[in-house]
Design a protein around this motif. Sequence first.
Motif, PDB file in Angstrom:
ATOM      1  N   MET A   1      37.491  40.713  44.699  1.00 16.09           N
ATOM      2  CA  MET A   1      37.676  40.623  46.273  1.00 16.09           C
ATOM      3  C   MET A   1      38.784  41.415  46.666  1.00 16.09           C
ATOM      4  SD  MET A   1      37.707  37.150  48.565  1.00 16.09           S
ATOM      5  CE  MET A   1      39.004  36.549  47.878  1.00 16.09           C
ATOM      6  N   MET A   2      38.857  42.413  47.253  1.00 17.24           N
ATOM      7  CA  MET A   2      39.950  43.133  47.751  1.00 17.24           C
ATOM      8  C   MET A   2      40.452  42.808  49.012  1.00 17.24           C
ATOM      9  SD  MET A   2      40.854  45.162  45.239  1.00 17.24           S
ATOM     10  CE  MET A   2      42.215  46.090  46.080  1.00 17.24           C
ATOM     11  N   LEU A   3      41.639  42.323  49.308  1.00 15.55           N
ATOM     12  CA  LEU A   3      42.184  41.683  50.606  1.00 15.55           C
ATOM     13  C   LEU A   3      43.391  42.657  51.073  1.00 15.55           C
ATOM     14  CD1 LEU A   3      42.538  37.865  50.082  1.00 15.55           C
ATOM     15  CD2 LEU A   3      40.903  39.108  51.734  1.00 15.55           C
ATOM     16  N   ASP A   4      43.255  42.872  52.502  1.00 13.41           N
ATOM     17  CA  ASP A   4      44.496  43.423  53.050  1.00 13.41           C
ATOM     18  C   ASP A   4      45.434  42.261  53.270  1.00 13.41           C
ATOM     19  OD1 ASP A   4      44.278  46.180  52.533  1.00 13.41           O
ATOM     20  OD2 ASP A   4      42.898  46.209  54.175  1.00 13.41           O
ATOM     21  N   VAL A   5      46.611  42.008  52.906  1.00 12.58           N
ATOM     22  CA  VAL A   5      47.789  41.129  53.383  1.00 12.58           C
ATOM     23  C   VAL A   5      48.478  41.451  54.197  1.00 12.58           C
ATOM     24  CG1 VAL A   5      48.725  38.888  52.644  1.00 12.58           C
ATOM     25  CG2 VAL A   5      46.930  39.755  51.324  1.00 12.58           C
ATOM     26  N   ARG A  21      47.665  45.599  49.443  1.00 13.79           N
ATOM     27  CA  ARG A  21      46.204  45.238  49.086  1.00 13.79           C
ATOM     28  C   ARG A  21      46.266  44.575  47.749  1.00 13.79           C
ATOM     29  NH1 ARG A  21      41.458  49.459  50.248  1.00 13.79           N
ATOM     30  NH2 ARG A  21      42.010  48.560  52.276  1.00 13.79           N
ATOM     31  N   VAL A  22      45.541  43.289  47.928  1.00 14.14           N
ATOM     32  CA  VAL A  22      45.650  42.440  46.604  1.00 14.14           C
ATOM     33  C   VAL A  22      44.201  42.217  46.359  1.00 14.14           C
ATOM     34  CG1 VAL A  22      47.879  41.769  47.175  1.00 14.14           C
ATOM     35  CG2 VAL A  22      45.692  40.444  47.940  1.00 14.14           C
ATOM     36  N   ASP A  23      43.964  41.908  44.884  1.00 13.52           N
ATOM     37  CA  ASP A  23      42.706  41.604  44.314  1.00 13.52           C
ATOM     38  C   ASP A  23      42.687  40.267  43.554  1.00 13.52           C
ATOM     39  OD1 ASP A  23      40.014  41.435  43.512  1.00 13.52           O
ATOM     40  OD2 ASP A  23      40.282  42.864  42.083  1.00 13.52           O
ATOM     41  N   PRO A  24      42.855  38.931  44.354  1.00 10.46           N
ATOM     42  CA  PRO A  24      43.045  37.776  43.650  1.00 10.46           C
ATOM     43  C   PRO A  24      42.020  37.359  43.020  1.00 10.46           C
ATOM     44  CG  PRO A  24      42.740  37.328  46.147  1.00 10.46           C
ATOM     45  CD  PRO A  24      42.471  38.888  46.069  1.00 10.46           C
ATOM     46  N   PRO A  25      42.264  36.571  41.715  1.00 14.95           N
ATOM     47  CA  PRO A  25      41.130  35.860  40.954  1.00 14.95           C
ATOM     48  C   PRO A  25      40.244  34.760  41.833  1.00 14.95           C
ATOM     49  CG  PRO A  25      43.177  34.986  40.426  1.00 14.95           C
ATOM     50  CD  PRO A  25      43.480  36.112  41.582  1.00 14.95           C
TER      51      PRO A  25
END
Lengths: 79, 145
Positions: A1-5, A21-25
């Motif tokens: 789930m790619m997220l812009d923080v 941009r992160v991809d949290p577990p």
Amino acid sequence: MMLDVLYFAWVREGVGKGQERVDPPAEVKTVADLIDWLGHKVLSDKTRLRAAIDQQFVPLDTPLAGAHEVAIFPPVTGG
Amino acid sequence: MIRVVVSKMPLDVAAETAALHGLGGGAVATFTGLVRGDDGVGELLLEHYPGATKAALEKLAAEAVARWELAGAIVIHRVGAMKPGEPIVFVAACAAHRAPALEACGFLIDRLKTDAPFWKRETRGEEATWLGERAGDHEAAERWR
């Protein structure tokens, strides 16, 4: 789930950037979980933080489900 | 008529107010917030959340227009660097009579302070300080819920 923080004000200064941009577990389910997982020192006291998911203000216990953009910032002080 | 602006440009209070005079309402109420020069503040910097800010202000303005049956509402907030004495925020309402115009004007500025993503940083000499939230702002906003 790619997220812009996104970060604003002293949170942005403390993190050292305005956006990442992160991809949290999968176990990162809420905004609060995301803040813990990001691990930035400036985010350690969550009582001083507010958040928005896809540009709507939300409480920190809100699920991230389906979010594209999460913003983390201090309480607002406009006007 | 709804006019919402988020801009680095200086704010022309007289021109903005005049825009509400031709709408057929019997009352125009306005509020102008100025940069305070508390304790030697030399500069105020306004940061915001581009993309979210204008939508938040438009939502407030639309709510005011519907709730008080306004002929017009204006919400303008400056961003960027400002000096003490400069207008930083302007809200205005045009209604049939004074009560709805005044109430809508109060609603707009009270709710803007808690519902819109702006952050203030004061600079005194070499030292810059981000402002904290004020407890009274939440009480003021709550009375309109």
